[in-house]
Design a protein around this motif. Structure first.
Motif, short mmCIF file in Angstrom:
data_model
loop_
_atom_site.label_atom_id
_atom_site.label_comp_id
_atom_site.label_asym_id
_atom_site.label_seq_id
_atom_site.Cartn_x
_atom_site.Cartn_y
_atom_site.Cartn_z
N THR A 86 0.84 -1.19 0.00
CA THR A 86 0.00 0.00 0.00
C THR A 86 0.88 1.24 0.00
O THR A 86 2.09 1.17 0.27
CB THR A 86 -0.92 0.03 1.23
OG1 THR A 86 -0.11 0.09 2.42
CG2 THR A 86 -1.78 -1.23 1.28
N ALA A 87 0.29 2.38 -0.29
CA ALA A 87 1.07 3.62 -0.39
C ALA A 87 1.71 4.00 0.94
O ALA A 87 2.74 4.67 0.97
CB ALA A 87 0.17 4.76 -0.88
N THR A 88 1.12 3.56 2.06
CA THR A 88 1.64 3.93 3.37
C THR A 88 2.48 2.84 4.03
O THR A 88 3.03 3.06 5.11
CB THR A 88 0.47 4.29 4.32
OG1 THR A 88 -0.42 3.17 4.41
CG2 THR A 88 -0.30 5.50 3.78
N ALA A 89 2.58 1.67 3.40
CA ALA A 89 3.33 0.56 4.00
C ALA A 89 4.82 0.89 4.08
O ALA A 89 5.42 1.37 3.11
CB ALA A 89 3.12 -0.71 3.20
N ARG A 90 5.43 0.62 5.23
CA ARG A 90 6.87 0.81 5.39
C ARG A 90 7.59 -0.44 4.94
O ARG A 90 7.15 -1.56 5.19
CB ARG A 90 7.22 1.11 6.85
CG ARG A 90 6.65 2.40 7.34
CD ARG A 90 6.94 2.67 8.81
NE ARG A 90 7.90 1.77 9.43
CZ ARG A 90 8.56 2.07 10.56
NH1 ARG A 90 8.36 3.24 11.15
NH2 ARG A 90 9.38 1.21 11.11
N TYR A 91 8.76 -0.26 4.32
CA TYR A 91 9.48 -1.40 3.76
C TYR A 91 9.88 -2.38 4.85
O TYR A 91 9.89 -3.59 4.63
CB TYR A 91 10.71 -0.92 3.00
CG TYR A 91 11.27 -1.96 2.06
CD1 TYR A 91 10.53 -2.38 0.96
CD2 TYR A 91 12.52 -2.54 2.27
CE1 TYR A 91 11.02 -3.33 0.08
CE2 TYR A 91 13.02 -3.50 1.39
CZ TYR A 91 12.28 -3.89 0.30
OH TYR A 91 12.76 -4.84 -0.56
N ASP A 92 10.22 -1.88 6.03
CA ASP A 92 10.67 -2.78 7.09
C ASP A 92 9.53 -3.55 7.75
O ASP A 92 9.76 -4.34 8.66
CB ASP A 92 11.48 -2.01 8.15
CG ASP A 92 10.70 -0.86 8.78
OD1 ASP A 92 9.49 -0.73 8.47
OD2 ASP A 92 11.29 -0.09 9.55
N SER A 93 8.28 -3.32 7.30
CA SER A 93 7.15 -4.08 7.85
C SER A 93 6.55 -5.05 6.84
O SER A 93 5.60 -5.76 7.16
CB SER A 93 6.05 -3.10 8.31
OG SER A 93 5.48 -2.41 7.21
N ILE A 94 7.10 -5.10 5.62
CA ILE A 94 6.55 -5.95 4.56
C ILE A 94 7.11 -7.37 4.71
O ILE A 94 8.29 -7.57 4.96
CB ILE A 94 6.90 -5.38 3.17
CG1 ILE A 94 6.22 -4.02 2.98
CG2 ILE A 94 6.48 -6.34 2.06
CD1 ILE A 94 6.62 -3.31 1.70
N ASN A 95 6.23 -8.36 4.55
CA ASN A 95 6.66 -9.76 4.59
C ASN A 95 6.79 -10.36 3.20
O ASN A 95 7.61 -11.27 2.98
CB ASN A 95 5.65 -10.60 5.40
CG ASN A 95 5.70 -10.28 6.87
OD1 ASN A 95 6.78 -10.10 7.44
ND2 ASN A 95 4.54 -10.20 7.50
#
Length: 559
Positions: free
Chosen positions: A258-267
């Protein structure tokens, strides 16, 4: 009464191999627009193509073409920092692909991106580097890094072998470890010397592989995927569309961040960030299509007498086209129970397939990252290798788990008298599926993540000191170590016979079973050392099926 041999199979123009006779044909090339297409980064999407009922489709060479951009509205993605996963490339976008005729599903491949990555181990390194990297914008190129002895100085420390120091050479991936041209020495951020005058460390993708921003759509890398590369159905036969009802190809696409997703939280995602080590809290990673994808197809127009052979066969006994279908199913090796220490965790998986003629089985393994324990250790590593969240591969990999042991039970018989516990034996079983497997040694077997073995992959600066954390050390070991440990089982009698009836193993009433064991560790004192989360197993089971085309229409049979 057995009718399985009554169908006409020897219509040579429907086989993909070269004909033994000369025929004058006309080839009509079409670029088909989809009849329906929708996609959002949050929810994914679907695209549907319709093939007209005419001529014979050159199925193995039908190709899907599209471009992905960073952003879904004007002004988004202007930093151009996204690329596709290393080994998978643009095929990471495809979640499922389905072929229907007359409304009936003929063939379907689920988890198509992972399946394509698993099967890529059987492609030669030269083919992956020179062909697939161009078509898919993937990054399979490897180079040899040579640690230099600087002119006029004593031998540098890197010429000493050992777990802490690496001597002479390593293998690195071009797109995450750039090297200078003289001597292939790793670029370094160290001060200027004779060997590294002014250069700085670089772990950046080639610019031609980076996705463009929304306002510059149409100028980025164009992905071209042969359907025969991701779907066995297309690889083995030409399709006589002139004798079939309306045929549809449906592609379902993976969602993006999503536009607000942080890279360090993506699985998991179909894209990665250029230089993930610096991504951190980066957001604005949403993606979209530059334009609706297209399907490039060739229609082969044979002379009337050849077409009549097809039509007569359809109106008579019918035509049988044998092909391999892929069934995707899932299993879980559970997490370790509470309590510190290392424990072997075993799971038994019922794969079914009773009555099917099974040809090959492939299994990929990835640590769970969604459960409470999985989320707690999602950033953990094994000797520096990103075994859980891998920010250049995501889950388009098959990680080696410590202490793996496995066996299959087929038709109530154990496939191996003694369980497979030696990675060399596991590799030998895998390569029998297609005669040879092209993986780097430390990609398949790490000897339980032993640093001496992993040091085949680049992880040092110029001096050769092993460092799996420093920004000026190579990233290749962290990303590639143990990342392609695929389990394979070949049940074909002869690989050369392909989809011939009876070449596979006919499964009786008892289902196929798979037993898997690996070691898991809990350490409350040092949580970063834990690897006790569940392991998700993805099974790709190839079995022979037959497309029967007769005067009643098209149907699929397991006989």
């Amino acid at each position: 009464m057995d009718t399985t041999t009554s169908y006409v199979e020897e219509i040579d123009i429907l086989k993909p191999q070269q004909l033994a006779r000369a025929i004058d044909v006309e080839v009509e090339t079409n670029i088909l627009e989809p009849v329906a297409h929708q996609y959002t980064s949050r929810n994914g999407g679907v695209t549907r193509f319709v093939l007209p009922a005419k001529a014979v489709l050159d199925a193995p060479n039908a190709a899907l073409t599209f471009e992905i951009v960073n952003g879904e509205a004007s002004g988004e993605g202007t930093d151009r920092r996204l690329a596709f996963p290393l080994m998978t490339g643009g095929t990471a976008m495809i979640r499922r692909i389905t072929v229907r005729t007359g409304g009936q599903i003929i063939s379907q491949v689920d988890e198509a991106a992972l399946y394509n990555t698993v099967k890529s181990v059987f492609k030669s390194n030269a083919y992956k580097r020179n062909v697939l990297d161009v078509r898919h914008a993937s990054s399979n190129s490897q180079k040899l890094k040579i640690l230099q002895n600087q002119s006029g100085s004593a031998a540098i420390a890197g010429y000493t072998n050992g777990a802490g120091l690496v001597g002479y050479h390593q293998i690195s991936n071009d797109d995450i470890d750039q090297q200078n041209t003289w001597g292939n020495s790793i670029l370094t951020s160290a001060g200027p010397t004779v060997a590294n005058a002014g250069v700085e460390v670089s772990h950046l993708f080639q610019k031609n592989k980076l996705l463009r921003d929304f306002d510059n759509r149409g100028l980025g890398p164009e992905i071209t995927i042969r359907l025969g590369d991701i779907m066995p159905f297309f690889e083995s036969n030409q399709l006589p569309l002139l004798a079939m009802a309306q045929t549809e190809i449906v592609c379902e696409w993976h969602s993006g961040p999503t536009a607000t997703a942080r890279y360090d939280s993506i699985n998991h995602a179909p894209v990665i960030v250029n230089n993930a080590a610096l991504a951190g809290t980066t957001a604005g990673l949403n993606i979209g299509f530059a334009a609706p994808p297209t399907l490039q197809v060739d229609y082969i127009h044979y002379p009337e007498d050849e077409q009549m052979k097809i039509m007569n066969a359809v109106q008579g006994a019918g035509i049988r086209l044998n092909f391999s279908e892929v069934v995707t199913t899932f299993g879980v090796n559970p997490e370790k129970a509470a309590g510190d220490g290392t424990t072997a965790v075993t799971s038994n998986h019922i794969l079914g397939m009773a009555g099917k003629e099974v040809k090959k089985i492939y299994i990929s393994k990835n640590y769970d990252k969604l459960s409470t324990q999985g989320a707690a250790e999602r950033n953990n590593t094994q000797t520096g290798c990103q075994t859980h969240v891998n920010k250049y591969l995501w889950d388009n990999k098959s990680i080696q788990c410590p202490g793996e042991i496995y066996n299959f039970i087929v038709n109530n018989e154990r496939m191996y008298g003694i369980d497979i516990a030696n990675p060399s034996q596991a590799y030998n079983q895998l390569k029998q599926c297609e005669e040879i497997a092209h993986v780097l040694p430390a990609q398949f077997d790490t000897m339980d993540f032993d640093q001496n073995v992993l040091s085949l992959l680049n992880n040092t600066g110029e001096a050769g000191t092993v460092d799996n954390a420093a920004a000026d050390s190579g990233f290749s070991q962290r990303i590639l170590g143990g990342s392609m440990n695929v389990i394979g089982l070949n049940l074909d009698k002869y690989n050369e016979m392909g989809n011939a009836v009876g070449n596979g193993e006919r499964i009786g009433s008892a289902p196929i079973e798979f037993r898997f064991t690996c070691n898991k560790t809990r350490n409350a004192g040092t949580p970063a050392d834990e690897n006790s989360a569940a392991v998700n197993l993805t099974f790709f089971i190839e079995h022979r099926r037959s497309l029967i085309i007769d005067k009643m229409g098209a149907q699929v049979s397991d006989q």
